[in-house]
Every structure is written in structure tokens, then in C-alpha cells.
Design a protein around this motif. Structure first.
Motif, PDB file in Angstrom:
ATOM      1  N   PRO A   4     -54.917  57.528  26.429  1.00 26.84           N
ATOM      2  CA  PRO A   4     -53.913  58.526  26.036  1.00 26.84           C
ATOM      3  C   PRO A   4     -53.305  58.150  24.694  1.00 26.84           C
ATOM      4  O   PRO A   4     -53.372  56.999  24.272  1.00 26.84           O
ATOM      5  CB  PRO A   4     -52.881  58.439  27.164  1.00 26.84           C
ATOM      6  CG  PRO A   4     -53.071  57.074  27.763  1.00 26.84           C
ATOM      7  CD  PRO A   4     -54.537  56.789  27.639  1.00 26.84           C
ATOM      8  N   PRO A   5     -52.706  59.113  23.984  1.00 25.51           N
ATOM      9  CA  PRO A   5     -52.085  58.817  22.688  1.00 25.51           C
ATOM     10  C   PRO A   5     -51.061  57.699  22.819  1.00 25.51           C
ATOM     11  O   PRO A   5     -50.369  57.572  23.831  1.00 25.51           O
ATOM     12  CB  PRO A   5     -51.433  60.146  22.299  1.00 25.51           C
ATOM     13  CG  PRO A   5     -52.206  61.186  23.054  1.00 25.51           C
ATOM     14  CD  PRO A   5     -52.599  60.538  24.341  1.00 25.51           C
ATOM     15  N   LEU A   6     -50.980  56.880  21.793  1.00 21.24           N
ATOM     16  CA  LEU A   6     -50.058  55.749  21.802  1.00 21.24           C
ATOM     17  C   LEU A   6     -48.619  56.234  21.647  1.00 21.24           C
ATOM     18  O   LEU A   6     -48.292  56.920  20.679  1.00 21.24           O
ATOM     19  CB  LEU A   6     -50.403  54.784  20.665  1.00 21.24           C
ATOM     20  CG  LEU A   6     -49.477  53.582  20.483  1.00 21.24           C
ATOM     21  CD1 LEU A   6     -49.478  52.709  21.734  1.00 21.24           C
ATOM     22  CD2 LEU A   6     -49.898  52.765  19.261  1.00 21.24           C
ATOM     23  N   ASP A   7     -47.783  55.896  22.619  1.00 23.34           N
ATOM     24  CA  ASP A   7     -46.359  56.201  22.545  1.00 23.34           C
ATOM     25  C   ASP A   7     -45.667  55.035  21.856  1.00 23.34           C
ATOM     26  O   ASP A   7     -45.252  54.062  22.491  1.00 23.34           O
ATOM     27  CB  ASP A   7     -45.804  56.414  23.963  1.00 23.34           C
ATOM     28  CG  ASP A   7     -44.369  56.935  23.956  1.00 23.34           C
ATOM     29  OD1 ASP A   7     -43.681  56.741  22.930  1.00 23.34           O
ATOM     30  OD2 ASP A   7     -43.951  57.509  24.978  1.00 23.34           O
ATOM     31  N   ARG A   8     -45.549  55.126  20.539  1.00 28.02           N
ATOM     32  CA  ARG A   8     -45.013  54.024  19.760  1.00 28.02           C
ATOM     33  C   ARG A   8     -43.558  53.713  20.119  1.00 28.02           C
ATOM     34  O   ARG A   8     -43.138  52.559  20.132  1.00 28.02           O
ATOM     35  CB  ARG A   8     -45.125  54.337  18.259  1.00 28.02           C
ATOM     36  CG  ARG A   8     -46.564  54.419  17.761  1.00 28.02           C
ATOM     37  CD  ARG A   8     -46.633  54.878  16.311  1.00 28.02           C
ATOM     38  NE  ARG A   8     -48.011  54.949  15.855  1.00 28.02           N
ATOM     39  CZ  ARG A   8     -48.674  53.929  15.316  1.00 28.02           C
ATOM     40  NH1 ARG A   8     -48.051  52.776  15.140  1.00 28.02           N
ATOM     41  NH2 ARG A   8     -49.919  54.058  14.941  1.00 28.02           N
ATOM     42  N   TRP A   9     -42.785  54.759  20.400  1.00 33.77           N
ATOM     43  CA  TRP A   9     -41.380  54.561  20.735  1.00 33.77           C
ATOM     44  C   TRP A   9     -41.233  53.785  22.044  1.00 33.77           C
ATOM     45  O   TRP A   9     -40.456  52.832  22.132  1.00 33.77           O
ATOM     46  CB  TRP A   9     -40.681  55.909  20.816  1.00 33.77           C
ATOM     47  CG  TRP A   9     -39.251  55.845  21.256  1.00 33.77           C
ATOM     48  CD1 TRP A   9     -38.709  56.363  22.394  1.00 33.77           C
ATOM     49  CD2 TRP A   9     -38.158  55.212  20.570  1.00 33.77           C
ATOM     50  NE1 TRP A   9     -37.365  56.101  22.467  1.00 33.77           N
ATOM     51  CE2 TRP A   9     -36.997  55.393  21.360  1.00 33.77           C
ATOM     52  CE3 TRP A   9     -38.057  54.517  19.375  1.00 33.77           C
ATOM     53  CZ2 TRP A   9     -35.759  54.904  20.977  1.00 33.77           C
ATOM     54  CZ3 TRP A   9     -36.812  54.021  19.002  1.00 33.77           C
ATOM     55  CH2 TRP A   9     -35.685  54.222  19.798  1.00 33.77           C
ATOM     56  N   ALA A  10     -42.011  54.177  23.039  1.00 31.01           N
ATOM     57  CA  ALA A  10     -41.953  53.483  24.322  1.00 31.01           C
ATOM     58  C   ALA A  10     -42.438  52.042  24.192  1.00 31.01           C
ATOM     59  O   ALA A  10     -41.860  51.122  24.785  1.00 31.01           O
ATOM     60  CB  ALA A  10     -42.786  54.227  25.364  1.00 31.01           C
ATOM     61  N   LEU A  11     -43.485  51.836  23.413  1.00 23.68           N
ATOM     62  CA  LEU A  11     -43.999  50.486  23.209  1.00 23.68           C
ATOM     63  C   LEU A  11     -42.969  49.620  22.492  1.00 23.68           C
ATOM     64  O   LEU A  11     -42.716  48.483  22.897  1.00 23.68           O
ATOM     65  CB  LEU A  11     -45.298  50.545  22.401  1.00 23.68           C
ATOM     66  CG  LEU A  11     -45.874  49.198  21.941  1.00 23.68           C
ATOM     67  CD1 LEU A  11     -46.154  48.283  23.122  1.00 23.68           C
ATOM     68  CD2 LEU A  11     -47.152  49.426  21.124  1.00 23.68           C
ATOM     69  N   SER A  12     -42.353  50.160  21.464  1.00 21.30           N
ATOM     70  CA  SER A  12     -41.350  49.390  20.713  1.00 21.30           C
ATOM     71  C   SER A  12     -40.176  49.005  21.604  1.00 21.30           C
ATOM     72  O   SER A  12     -39.677  47.879  21.552  1.00 21.30           O
ATOM     73  CB  SER A  12     -40.851  50.200  19.514  1.00 21.30           C
ATOM     74  OG  SER A  12     -41.898  50.425  18.599  1.00 21.30           O
ATOM     75  N   ARG A  13     -39.727  49.950  22.445  1.00 20.61           N
ATOM     76  CA  ARG A  13     -38.618  49.647  23.353  1.00 20.61           C
ATOM     77  C   ARG A  13     -39.007  48.569  24.355  1.00 20.61           C
ATOM     78  O   ARG A  13     -38.203  47.679  24.672  1.00 20.61           O
ATOM     79  CB  ARG A  13     -38.175  50.907  24.069  1.00 20.61           C
ATOM     80  CG  ARG A  13     -37.377  51.877  23.209  1.00 20.61           C
ATOM     81  CD  ARG A  13     -36.724  52.949  24.054  1.00 20.61           C
ATOM     82  NE  ARG A  13     -37.729  53.680  24.832  1.00 20.61           N
ATOM     83  CZ  ARG A  13     -37.449  54.544  25.802  1.00 20.61           C
ATOM     84  NH1 ARG A  13     -36.192  54.760  26.157  1.00 20.61           N
ATOM     85  NH2 ARG A  13     -38.401  55.188  26.432  1.00 20.61           N
ATOM     86  N   ALA A  14     -40.235  48.665  24.879  1.00 26.77           N
ATOM     87  CA  ALA A  14     -40.688  47.678  25.863  1.00 26.77           C
ATOM     88  C   ALA A  14     -40.772  46.284  25.249  1.00 26.77           C
ATOM     89  O   ALA A  14     -40.365  45.292  25.871  1.00 26.77           O
ATOM     90  CB  ALA A  14     -42.048  48.095  26.427  1.00 26.77           C
ATOM     91  N   LEU A  15     -41.279  46.200  24.018  1.00 27.95           N
ATOM     92  CA  LEU A  15     -41.378  44.903  23.359  1.00 27.95           C
ATOM     93  C   LEU A  15     -40.001  44.337  23.023  1.00 27.95           C
ATOM     94  O   LEU A  15     -39.755  43.132  23.165  1.00 27.95           O
ATOM     95  CB  LEU A  15     -42.221  45.024  22.089  1.00 27.95           C
ATOM     96  CG  LEU A  15     -43.719  45.277  22.294  1.00 27.95           C
ATOM     97  CD1 LEU A  15     -44.409  45.509  20.957  1.00 27.95           C
ATOM     98  CD2 LEU A  15     -44.381  44.129  23.042  1.00 27.95           C
ATOM     99  N   THR A  16     -39.091  45.204  22.580  1.00 23.32           N
ATOM    100  CA  THR A  16     -37.741  44.748  22.263  1.00 23.32           C
ATOM    101  C   THR A  16     -37.038  44.224  23.511  1.00 23.32           C
ATOM    102  O   THR A  16     -36.372  43.180  23.489  1.00 23.32           O
ATOM    103  CB  THR A  16     -36.919  45.893  21.643  1.00 23.32           C
ATOM    104  OG1 THR A  16     -37.521  46.287  20.409  1.00 23.32           O
ATOM    105  CG2 THR A  16     -35.481  45.461  21.384  1.00 23.32           C
TER     106      THR A  16
END
Length: 301
Positions: A4-16
């Protein structure tokens, strides 16, 4: 089936969130059902100033067409404020917005091994978001190669001509850990001589039949063919690793050991920092027992 398309916002929040997680939250994360997907992990390490960030940037452009690619670049944090300049992100800004290429700079924070707090869990998050490959750039200090070795599938050691890195590498035993050697900034004087020296040293190290023989490459950001040669060497090493399931199992065990050690260190550090000042007037054994109890452990007699 394509990812699926990369959800950059969700990924950034998860990493933070994971970068800021305490020992309890890390433990809860470790108990979840892990994804079966595992990204290829390529480590880039070497002394500060060796040109790792520039090399990673060019390597990312070369490998991005192979699938979803993530770059985690660790920058040194101030021991006083805990802040980091995150210069790697600045140097890689030109890569932003290219397909499924994702770049994240991480402060090393409390770690002293060239990596970052909760890095194993952040790498797991990259797996959960469907990355095919992750490039991990270490801070590049003393013990970084030892810690990075267990976290990646392929470890690239970047050296500079005439910088004294070779002597330090031999002293630290890096020759046995790196899978690929890169003499960077190959247009500088002494690059070819240094590559020859590395090849000669590697040749005298006895290795069992079938063992991987680390290539020694010359690279320069102004020579696209050299970046392509590095990428191809990484692919060859990945293919070699895939031929031995026992090798993958040993690496998995090393990663689990590192994760457990870091989690215990975090719990004990938290207990010490929150201990009452009066504790340190007690005999050392009592101090240890109370700290271990606060961390959920015990001191055997």
C-alpha cells in the motif's frame, strides 16, 4: 501484490514515539505480534568526516528503484543537552520526495555505541511499514562497528585515504566485521595505495572455505560507476547470506541479545536516576539490590 502507499505521516509519528519511548513502552512494543516481513538492512559506518552521508545519499539514489527504501541516519547528540544538529538530514535534503524513499535523522541520545535509543524497535517499525531495504548510517565512533554489526545484514566500512583509519581499524578488529570496505574520496592522493594495503591485510587472514571475502572498493561522489559497483557488491553479499539459514539464525540471536541488553540498561538507568539520594549512603551491595529490585530484577547471593 504491491505494498500500500507509504503513509509518511504515520511512519514519522511512530518513529518519533519510539525514539522517545521509555523502557516500559519498549517492553510492551517487544511483546506484540511481529510482522513476518523483514527489510534488508545495510549498515554504513566509519570515522566522522569519511563522507558517509554523501555516500549514503548517492547509494540511496542508486538502490531506490529496487523497492521501498528507508534511510536512518544517526547523528551525535550533545551529552549536556541531549540535542542533535541532525546534519545528515540537511545533507540529504535533495533526496526528499523521490518515490518511496524515506529519510529520517536520529539523535544518538543516551547510547555510546554509534547507534540510537530504541533503534532495534525503530527498525521493526520500518518492517511494519513494508520497506524493502533500510540504509543505516552510524555516528562513526569507536565501538560503532561492533554494535552495528548485529543490527544489519551487510556492513560497509568507509575509510579515508591517508587518515590513519587503517591502523585504527586493525587495532579494533574491524577487519573481521566489515563485509565491504570502501576507500571513499578516491580522487584524493593515497586512495589506491590504501586499498592495496587493505587487500594485503585481508589476504593474510585465514578464512574457512565458502566464507565471504570482503571486497575493497574505491568510491567517489563524482564517479557514478563507483557507486554502482558498491551497490552490486551489496547485492552479491545479500545473495551469499541467503545461501545459509544457520547464518541468518546466528544474526537473529545477536540482534535479540543486543535488544535485551539495551532494555535492561534502560530500566537500570531509570531506576538509578530516580533513586533517593540516601540510597547511596548504603553499602554497595544494598545499592545494587535496591536498584535491581526497582528495575524488576534480583541480585543473586
Amino acid at each position: 501484490m504491491s505494498a500500500p502507499p507509504l503513509d509518511r505521516w504515520a511512519l514519522s509519528r511512530a518513529l518519533t514515539r519510539m525514539a522517545n519511548a521509555d523502557a516500559a513502552e519498549v517492553a510492551r512494543f517487544a511483546l506484540r505480534d511481529a510482522t513476518s516481513h523483514a527489510a534488508r538492512r545495510i549498515g554504513i559506518t566509519g570515522a566522522p568526516g569519511a563522507g558517509k552521508s554523501t555516500l549514503v545519499g548517492h547509494l540511496a539514489l542508486e538502490r531506490a528503484p529496487q523497492g521501498r527504501l528507508g534511510v536512518l541516519a544517526v547523528d551525535p547528540s550533545s551529552p549536556k543537552s541531549g540535542g542533535a544538529i541532525l546534519g545528515d538530514r540537511v545533507r540529504m535534503d535533495d533526496l526528499a520526495g523521490i518515490g518511496d524513499l524515506y529519510i529520517r535523522s536520529l539523535g544518538s541520545r543516551r547510547t555510546c555505541d554509534g547507534l540510537a535509543d530504541n533503534l532495534p524497535e525503530m527498525l521493526d517499525i520500518m518492517d511494519e511499514f513494508g520497506f524493502d531495504e533500510v540504509l543505516l548510517e552510524t555516528v562513526g565512533i569507536g565501538q560503532a562497528e561492533y554494535a552495528a554489526r548485529a543490527q544489519v545484514d551487510t556492513l560497509v566500512l568507509v575509510l579515508l585515504p591517508e587518515s590513519g583509519d587503517m591502523v585504527q581499524a586493525m587495532k579494533a578488529g574491524i577487519m573481521e566485521m566489515a563485509d565491504i570496505y570502501v576507500v571513499n574520496k578516491a580522487d584524493l592522493p593515497g586512495a589506491k595505495r590504501m586499498a592495496t594495503d587493505i587487500q594485503r591485510i585481508a589476504a593474510v587472514n585465514r578464512q574457512p572455505e565458502g566464507a565471504w571475502r570482503a571486497p575493497v572498493l574505491l568510491a567517489s561522489s563524482t564517479q557514478p560507476d563507483s557507486i554502482r559497483a558498491l551497490s552490486e557488491a551489496i547485492d552479491r553479499h545479500q545473495a551469499w547470506r541467503a545461501t545459509d539459514p544457520a547464518r541468518r539464525q546466528r544474526l537473529r540471536a545477536e540482534r535479540l541479545r543486543y535488544r535485551l541488553r539495551r532494555m535492561l540498561e534502560m530500566r537500570i538507568a531509570h531506576a538509578i536516576s530516580h533513586a533517593d539520594d540516601g540510597l547511596f549512603d548504603a553499602p554497595l551491595r544494598q545499592q545494587m539490590s535496591r536498584i535491581l529490585a526497582a528495575a524488576g530484577a534480583t541480585l543473586d547471593s
